[in-house]
Design a protein around this motif. Structure first.
Motif, PDB file in Angstrom:
ATOM      1  N   TYR A  88       0.857  -1.176   0.000  1.00 34.53           N
ATOM      2  CA  TYR A  88       0.000   0.000   0.000  1.00 34.53           C
ATOM      3  C   TYR A  88       0.895   1.228   0.000  1.00 34.53           C
ATOM      4  N   VAL A  89       0.766   2.072  -1.032  1.00 34.34           N
ATOM      5  CA  VAL A  89       1.543   3.310  -1.052  1.00 34.34           C
ATOM      6  C   VAL A  89       0.713   4.388  -0.363  1.00 34.34           C
ATOM      7  N   THR A  90       1.285   4.960   0.676  1.00 28.79           N
ATOM      8  CA  THR A  90       0.543   5.905   1.514  1.00 28.79           C
ATOM      9  C   THR A  90       1.503   6.861   2.218  1.00 28.79           C
ATOM     10  N   PRO A  91       1.072   8.107   2.436  1.00 26.20           N
ATOM     11  CA  PRO A  91       1.939   9.034   3.172  1.00 26.20           C
ATOM     12  C   PRO A  91       2.254   8.522   4.580  1.00 26.20           C
ATOM     13  N   TYR A 117      -8.605  10.099  -3.240  1.00 26.11           N
ATOM     14  CA  TYR A 117      -9.463  10.816  -2.284  1.00 26.11           C
ATOM     15  C   TYR A 117      -8.699  10.928  -0.965  1.00 26.11           C
ATOM     16  N   GLU A 118      -9.405  10.751   0.151  1.00 22.70           N
ATOM     17  CA  GLU A 118      -8.747  10.927   1.447  1.00 22.70           C
ATOM     18  C   GLU A 118      -8.141   9.627   1.963  1.00 22.70           C
ATOM     19  N   GLY A 119      -8.262   8.543   1.211  1.00 25.24           N
ATOM     20  CA  GLY A 119      -7.688   7.282   1.670  1.00 25.24           C
ATOM     21  C   GLY A 119      -8.625   6.115   1.398  1.00 25.24           C
ATOM     22  N   PHE A 133       4.418   1.765   2.194  1.00 28.24           N
ATOM     23  CA  PHE A 133       5.572   2.633   1.936  1.00 28.24           C
ATOM     24  C   PHE A 133       5.153   4.033   1.527  1.00 28.24           C
ATOM     25  N   SER A 134       5.943   5.012   1.977  1.00 27.28           N
ATOM     26  CA  SER A 134       5.848   6.395   1.520  1.00 27.28           C
ATOM     27  C   SER A 134       7.101   6.681   0.713  1.00 27.28           C
ATOM     28  N   ILE A 135       7.027   7.589  -0.263  1.00 33.04           N
ATOM     29  CA  ILE A 135       8.250   7.910  -1.018  1.00 33.04           C
ATOM     30  C   ILE A 135       8.877   9.213  -0.549  1.00 33.04           C
ATOM     31  N   GLY A 136       8.350   9.834   0.492  1.00 35.28           N
ATOM     32  CA  GLY A 136       8.988  11.044   1.011  1.00 35.28           C
ATOM     33  C   GLY A 136       7.985  11.953   1.701  1.00 35.28           C
ATOM     34  N   ASP A 137       8.514  12.947   2.387  1.00 31.62           N
ATOM     35  CA  ASP A 137       7.654  13.815   3.187  1.00 31.62           C
ATOM     36  C   ASP A 137       7.141  15.000   2.390  1.00 31.62           C
ATOM     37  N   TYR A 138       6.173  14.756   1.533  1.00 30.51           N
ATOM     38  CA  TYR A 138       5.458  15.795   0.779  1.00 30.51           C
ATOM     39  C   TYR A 138       4.139  15.162   0.370  1.00 30.51           C
ATOM     40  N   ILE A 139       3.151  15.984   0.062  1.00 28.87           N
ATOM     41  CA  ILE A 139       1.812  15.454  -0.206  1.00 28.87           C
ATOM     42  C   ILE A 139       1.500  15.497  -1.694  1.00 28.87           C
ATOM     43  N   LEU A 140       1.122  14.345  -2.231  1.00 30.16           N
ATOM     44  CA  LEU A 140       0.733  14.226  -3.640  1.00 30.16           C
ATOM     45  C   LEU A 140      -0.786  14.093  -3.719  1.00 30.16           C
ATOM     46  N   THR A 141      -1.298  13.934  -4.955  1.00 30.31           N
ATOM     47  CA  THR A 141      -2.757  13.822  -5.103  1.00 30.31           C
ATOM     48  C   THR A 141      -3.219  12.371  -5.127  1.00 30.31           C
ATOM     49  N   GLY A 142      -2.282  11.426  -5.252  1.00 30.49           N
ATOM     50  CA  GLY A 142      -2.686  10.022  -5.296  1.00 30.49           C
ATOM     51  C   GLY A 142      -1.482   9.121  -5.208  1.00 30.49           C
ATOM     52  N   GLY A 143      -1.709   7.813  -5.144  1.00 30.14           N
ATOM     53  CA  GLY A 143      -0.630   6.857  -4.958  1.00 30.14           C
ATOM     54  C   GLY A 143      -0.002   6.348  -6.249  1.00 30.14           C
ATOM     55  N   GLU A 144      -0.523   6.812  -7.416  1.00 31.46           N
ATOM     56  CA  GLU A 144      -0.010   6.267  -8.685  1.00 31.46           C
ATOM     57  C   GLU A 144       1.461   6.603  -8.905  1.00 31.46           C
TER      58      GLU A 144
HETATM   59  C1  21W Z   1      -2.451  12.537  -0.034  1.00 31.44           C
HETATM   60  C2  21W Z   1      -3.628  10.477   0.133  1.00 31.44           C
HETATM   61  C3  21W Z   1      -3.082  12.974   1.124  1.00 31.44           C
HETATM   62  C4  21W Z   1      -4.263  10.930   1.306  1.00 31.44           C
HETATM   63  C5  21W Z   1      -6.291  10.433   7.657  1.00 31.44           C
HETATM   64  C6  21W Z   1      -7.177  11.441   7.952  1.00 31.44           C
HETATM   65  C7  21W Z   1       1.318   7.448  -1.464  1.00 31.44           C
HETATM   66  C8  21W Z   1       2.133   9.564  -1.080  1.00 31.44           C
HETATM   67  C9  21W Z   1       0.976   8.775  -1.413  1.00 31.44           C
HETATM   68  C10 21W Z   1      -2.759  11.298  -0.528  1.00 31.44           C
HETATM   69  C11 21W Z   1      -3.992  12.179   1.787  1.00 31.44           C
HETATM   70  C12 21W Z   1       3.267   8.778  -0.892  1.00 31.44           C
HETATM   71  C13 21W Z   1      -6.261  11.858   6.045  1.00 31.44           C
HETATM   72  C14 21W Z   1       4.619  10.596  -0.400  1.00 31.44           C
HETATM   73  C15 21W Z   1       2.304  10.978  -0.870  1.00 31.44           C
HETATM   74  C16 21W Z   1      -0.422   9.155  -1.663  1.00 31.44           C
HETATM   75  C17 21W Z   1      -2.141  10.853  -1.797  1.00 31.44           C
HETATM   76  C18 21W Z   1      -4.688  12.763   2.973  1.00 31.44           C
HETATM   77  C19 21W Z   1      -5.926  12.567   4.796  1.00 31.44           C
HETATM   78  N1  21W Z   1      -5.738  10.760   6.457  1.00 31.44           N
HETATM   79  N2  21W Z   1       4.513   9.279  -0.568  1.00 31.44           N
HETATM   80  N3  21W Z   1      -7.105  12.294   6.908  1.00 31.44           N
HETATM   81  N4  21W Z   1       3.554  11.406  -0.542  1.00 31.44           N
HETATM   82  N5  21W Z   1      -0.764  10.430  -1.619  1.00 31.44           N
HETATM   83  N6  21W Z   1      -5.036  11.912   3.981  1.00 31.44           N
HETATM   84  O1  21W Z   1       1.414  11.793  -0.978  1.00 31.44           O
HETATM   85  O2  21W Z   1      -1.247   8.317  -1.893  1.00 31.44           O
HETATM   86  S1  21W Z   1       2.938   7.135  -1.131  1.00 31.44           S
END
Ligand code: 21W
Length: 473
Positions: A88-91, A117-119, A133-144
């Motif tokens: 699962y790719v996620t922040p 969306y929000e998850g 896994f996360s790829i770094g400390d910044y916010i993207l719009t999706g996991g693609e």
């Molecule tokens: C960005 C998903 C923000 C969700 C709990 C309560 C995958 C990523 C992503 C994304 C939110 C990675 C929330 C570095 C990234 C990714 C999309 C917000 C809100 N959670 N590595 N509220 N940066 N990003 N969540 O953004 O899917 S790996």
């Protein structure tokens, strides 16, 4: 023949994934069937008749969540109940690094799950996800993009994906540093000249300049990496006080293969060679030995030690000891003359010959046909030929020592072994390495040969310790 590595990506935007990864280097790898890419549209699996895949979060809050049902059904369609690592790719994931990429490149099949969306509803994550896994400390719009980044980093480590077969074997000693600046034609561009030293033809000066540039850049941009580099350089200096005994550790560090797992005094050090799951250790006394034994990583398959107390401690922990070995090193910089006409690198065709003469007992621990195949592929094995027939060989081990020497009985005492050794020594010198090797203490002929070539002998005695089934359970 091994099959391709399979990447499955569960996503709401499959074209984004295929569009990116089926282009360029990874696209070529897919054409050549070294990898395969299966982008699955999660929306195709929704039970909702309007194609809906998201809904409001319980408890309130901004935005929408991906629902469990379509994600689970998409995942089931790919895995069919098989046990495949699902990422699962996620922040909120642990940081993805080169180390993770290396580890994942050894899998045959991987599933990536991209959120939007929000998850995603936590319950389906609990059921299917094995790693986040996360790829770094910044916010993207999706996991693609993160999934694509990871697949790209993993794929380039699979043999054959990169055109030039420069394996990690060829990585320079600048390993812990950022790369130096590079220049190509023309010599002058917009009034800017290529640094003089690069045009001088002085190879030594060029190497020194590049190292200096790499150090400056690293200390300015990545102080974290630079500290690690300095720590290694300091340990190398301390180990150099007993160079003959410690050359295997000094070389591992200098070539960027070894990580420091533990070091206190000069005489208590534990290094880990990530390339071959091998450790090297020295311990001042029994207490230090116990510390070392406790700090050995789980996946250690082999340990090289040069203290009797450490060897005994590991044998008590059910390691199998091989040895004693004599360590020898070549301290001169001049290349050796190769006094035999027909010596050339071996090809995979020679694998059965080498295994027939060197695997089993002669090879010592960890040397099997898979290992020899890898050494041949790395270009690290040389053969001597007489009338097109192979009559002997020598090579360089994965941790960088000389060895695997063999010459057919009728061809011995003609200097062929010396010529083979000289060949391997020269290759190591070319790379800026200090040639060294470990020889079974019983093999007096081989020890004499190395002395004749100008090698010096370490005072300490060495052992290889192999993990047995008994100590892994
Ligand atoms: C960005 C998903 C923000 C969700 C709990 C309560 C995958 C990523 C992503 C994304 C939110 C990675 C929330 C570095 C990234 C990714 C999309 C917000 C809100 N959670 N590595 N509220 N940066 N990003 N969540 O953004 O899917 S790996």
């Amino acid at each position: 023949m091994t099959t391709e590595m399979k990447f499955h990506v569960l996503t709401l935007f499959p074209h984004m994934v295929t569009g990116g990864l089926l282009t360029g280097v990874t696209g070529r790898a897919a054409e050549k069937k070294i990898i395969s890419l299966n982008a699955v549209n999660i929306r195709d699996y929704t039970a909702d008749k309007h194609g809906k895949v998201d809904d409001y979060p319980y408890g309130g809050g901004a935005g929408m969540l991906m629902q469990a049902q379509p994600v689970f059904d998409a995942w089931k369609s790919v895995t069919g109940g098989r046990n495949i690592r699902t990422i699962y790719v996620t922040p909120q994931g642990v940081p993805f690094t080169q180390k993770t990429a290396r580890e994942l490149s050894r899998e045959r099949e991987l599933v990536f799950l991209c959120g939007h969306y929000e998850g995603i509803d936590e319950r389906v994550l609990e059921k299917v996800v094995t790693d986040s896994f996360s790829i770094g400390d910044y916010i993207l719009t999706g996991g693609e993009l993160p999934a694509m980044v990871m697949i790209d980093a993993i794929a380039r480590l699979i043999p054959g994906v990169l055109g030039n077969q420069a394996s990690p074997e060829e990585e320079s000693f600048h390993n812990d540093l950022l790369e130096y600046p590079q220049y190509s034609r023309p010599e002058q561009w917009h009034g800017r000249k290529v640094p003089e030293v690069l045009l001088s033809g002085n190879h030594k000066k060029v190497t020194e300049w590049r190292l200096e540039q790499a150090k400056q850049r690293t200390s300015a941009r990545r102080p974290d990496l630079y500290r690690k580099y300095q720590e290694k350089q300091q340990l190398i200096k301390r180990l150099a006080v007993h160079k003959r005994n410690n050359i295997h550790m000094m070389e591992g560090l200098a070539r960027g293969q070894a990580e420091i797992l533990y070091s206190d005094a000069v005489s208590t050090v534990l290094l880990h060679n990530r390339r071959c799951k091998t450790c090297m250790a020295i311990a001042a006394d029994e207490a230090a030995g116990i510390t070392i034994a406790e700090k050995l990583p789980e996946d250690t398959e082999l340990v090289m030690v040069s203290d009797f107390c450490l060897k005994e401690l590991l044998v008590q922990r059910r390691f199998k000891a091989y040895g004693p070995y004599v360590q020898m090193l070549y301290t001169r910089r001049e290349v050796l003359p190769v006094r035999y006409r027909d010596i050339r690198p071996l090809t995979p065709d020679h694998l059965p010959y080498v295994c027939g003469r060197y695997c089993d007992d002669a090879g010592g621990p960890g040397v099997d046909s898979e290992y020899i195949r890898a050494r041949i592929q790395a270009g690290a094995m040389y053969g001597a030929f007489a009338e097109e027939r192979i009559v002997g060989f020598a090579g360089i081990h994965s941790e960088g020592s000389l060895g695997m020497l063999f010459v057919e009985e009728p061809f011995r005492r003609q200097g062929i072994a010396a010529a083979l050794e000289a060949c391997a020594v020269n290759r190591m010198l070319e790379k800026g390495w200090t040639p060294y090797g470990q020889i079974s203490a019983e093999n007096t002929a081989s020890i004499k040969l190395q002395e004749k070539l100008g090698f010096y002998r370490a005072e300490k005695t060495f052992w290889w310790l192999e993990k047995t089934l008994a100590n892994s359970t």
